[in-house]
Each structure stands twice: as structure tokens, then as C-alpha cells.
Design a protein around this motif. Structure first.
Motif, PDB file in Angstrom:
ATOM      1  N   CYS A  11       1.295  -1.238  -3.381  1.00  0.00           N
ATOM      2  CA  CYS A  11       1.344  -2.100  -2.195  1.00  0.00           C
ATOM      3  C   CYS A  11       2.729  -2.724  -1.997  1.00  0.00           C
ATOM      4  CB  CYS A  11       0.267  -3.174  -2.284  1.00  0.00           C
ATOM      5  SG  CYS A  11      -1.397  -2.492  -2.145  1.00  0.00           S
ATOM      6  N   ALA A  15       4.943  -2.044   1.172  1.00  0.00           N
ATOM      7  CA  ALA A  15       5.380  -3.149   2.037  1.00  0.00           C
ATOM      8  C   ALA A  15       6.896  -3.132   2.228  1.00  0.00           C
ATOM      9  CB  ALA A  15       4.932  -4.475   1.431  1.00  0.00           C
ATOM     10  N   LEU A  16       7.626  -2.856   1.163  1.00  0.00           N
ATOM     11  CA  LEU A  16       9.090  -2.789   1.289  1.00  0.00           C
ATOM     12  C   LEU A  16       9.522  -1.637   2.193  1.00  0.00           C
ATOM     13  CD1 LEU A  16      10.170  -3.549  -2.386  1.00  0.00           C
ATOM     14  CD2 LEU A  16      10.493  -5.012  -0.388  1.00  0.00           C
ATOM     15  N   ALA A  18       7.714  -0.246   4.514  1.00  0.00           N
ATOM     16  CA  ALA A  18       7.287  -0.559   5.885  1.00  0.00           C
ATOM     17  C   ALA A  18       8.255  -1.528   6.549  1.00  0.00           C
ATOM     18  CB  ALA A  18       5.876  -1.140   5.869  1.00  0.00           C
ATOM     19  N   ALA A  19       8.754  -2.496   5.776  1.00  0.00           N
ATOM     20  CA  ALA A  19       9.731  -3.436   6.332  1.00  0.00           C
ATOM     21  C   ALA A  19      11.003  -2.710   6.743  1.00  0.00           C
ATOM     22  CB  ALA A  19      10.041  -4.527   5.310  1.00  0.00           C
ATOM     23  N   LEU A  20      11.434  -1.744   5.940  1.00  0.00           N
ATOM     24  CA  LEU A  20      12.623  -0.961   6.305  1.00  0.00           C
ATOM     25  C   LEU A  20      12.360  -0.091   7.527  1.00  0.00           C
ATOM     26  CD1 LEU A  20      13.870   0.168   2.774  1.00  0.00           C
ATOM     27  CD2 LEU A  20      14.932  -1.510   4.299  1.00  0.00           C
ATOM     28  N   ARG A  22      10.267  -0.683   9.939  1.00  0.00           N
ATOM     29  CA  ARG A  22      10.107  -1.489  11.155  1.00  0.00           C
ATOM     30  C   ARG A  22      11.444  -1.728  11.849  1.00  0.00           C
ATOM     31  NH1 ARG A  22       5.975  -4.253   8.337  1.00  0.00           N
ATOM     32  NH2 ARG A  22       3.988  -3.703   9.247  1.00  0.00           N
ATOM     33  N   ARG A  23      12.506  -1.695  11.084  1.00  0.00           N
ATOM     34  CA  ARG A  23      13.830  -1.900  11.685  1.00  0.00           C
ATOM     35  C   ARG A  23      14.206  -0.743  12.601  1.00  0.00           C
ATOM     36  NH1 ARG A  23      17.372  -4.164   6.595  1.00  0.00           N
ATOM     37  NH2 ARG A  23      16.149  -6.047   6.285  1.00  0.00           N
ATOM     38  N   GLY A  26       8.576   0.971  14.610  1.00  0.00           N
ATOM     39  CA  GLY A  26       7.353   0.474  14.006  1.00  0.00           C
ATOM     40  C   GLY A  26       6.247   1.494  13.835  1.00  0.00           C
ATOM     41  N   ALA A  29       5.968   2.801  10.325  1.00  0.00           N
ATOM     42  CA  ALA A  29       5.528   1.752   9.404  1.00  0.00           C
ATOM     43  C   ALA A  29       4.009   1.640   9.403  1.00  0.00           C
ATOM     44  CB  ALA A  29       6.161   0.412   9.787  1.00  0.00           C
ATOM     45  N   ALA A  33       1.468   2.275   6.287  1.00  0.00           N
ATOM     46  CA  ALA A  33       0.442   1.309   5.886  1.00  0.00           C
ATOM     47  C   ALA A  33      -0.917   1.984   5.755  1.00  0.00           C
ATOM     48  CB  ALA A  33       0.382   0.160   6.889  1.00  0.00           C
ATOM     49  N   ASP A  91      -0.897  -5.793  12.385  1.00  0.00           N
ATOM     50  CA  ASP A  91       0.429  -5.271  12.052  1.00  0.00           C
ATOM     51  C   ASP A  91       0.969  -4.379  13.157  1.00  0.00           C
ATOM     52  OD1 ASP A  91       0.502  -6.602   9.665  1.00  0.00           O
ATOM     53  OD2 ASP A  91       0.082  -4.842   8.419  1.00  0.00           O
TER      54      ASP A  91
END
Length: 128
Positions: A11, A15-16, A18-20, A22-23, A26, A29, A33, A91
Motif C-alpha cells: 500500500c 500510494a507513492l 499514485a502520487a507521482l 497524479r502529477r 490522474g 493513478a 489504486a 480518489d
């Protein structure tokens, strides 16, 4: 313990990543998920099987019919699935859909609990 550590690592990495993602966009991402959720369910297959075995054993201890435990297990499953699904909707930026999913989960939990409510009602009626 080992399963929880694996799930936590999965997880956190998800999450890391997905954060990258999203830039840049999305959409990927959200797919990531979903993949992480699927992998987490696969990791939980063995513990869930052990839990199922325990429920069956516990039902035999009290000589209670398994049908009394089925609504409880279904309700917990509905809650977990709807919570995860609504979080994924949020999300994705669709909080209204997430709220509808939570409401649908509550209705479904009540519906699967009806046999348990009926059994309790019949027990109460027999005491009078």
C-alpha cells in the motif's frame, strides 16, 4: 504479522507511485489504486480462509446454525467492499458516487441481515 507487513509495504509503494502518477495524469493513478486493491485482496485470501474456518468452528461450539453467522459475515464483507469502493470513487474525484455507494452498502447490509432479525423476532415471540 507477515501478511500485514506485506500489505503495508504494498500500500505504501502504491500510494507513492499514485502520487507521482497524479502529477502527470490522474487516470493511471486510479488504475494503480485498483491494482493495489486487487493485490491486497489476493494477499488476504489465506487469512480470510482461516477466519471462515473459525466461524464454522465457533458455530459448532454453541450448536448454533451456521445461517445465524452468515448475515454477520456478509455484512462485514459489504462494509469492507463499499468502503474501499467509495474511497476509490473519491480518489477519482467522484465524491457523490462514493456517497451513493456507501448508502447502497448500508441498504444491502440491512437486507442481508433480515433473516437474523426474523430469527430474533421469532425467538422473542416464542418467549411471550
Amino acid at each position: 504479522m507477515e501478511t500485514v507487513m506485506r500489505l503495508t509495504a504494498l500500500c505504501l509503494v502504491g500510494a507513492l507511485l499514485a502520487a507521482l502518477l497524479r502529477r502527470t495524469g490522474g487516470e493511471m493513478a486510479l488504475l494503480l489504486a485498483l491494482a493495489v486493491c486487487g493485490a491486497a485482496v489476493m494477499l488476504l485470501a489465506q487469512p480470510l480462509e482461516e477466519l471462515k474456518g473459525f466461524w464454522e468452528e465457533a458455530a459448532s461450539w454453541g450448536q448454533l446454525p451456521v445461517q445465524l453467522f452468515v448475515p454477520l459475515v456478509k455484512t462485514v464483507g459489504i462494509a469492507l467492499i463499499c468502503r474501499t469502493g467509495s474511497d476509490l470513487c473519491r480518489d477519482a474525484g467522484e465524491s457523490a458516487i462514493g456517497s451513493v455507494l456507501e448508502t447502497a452498502g448500508a441498504v444491502a447490509a440491512i437486507v442481508v441481515s433480515l433473516p437474523l432479525f426474523r430469527s430474533a423476532w421469532e425467538l422473542l415471540r416464542s418467549l411471550v
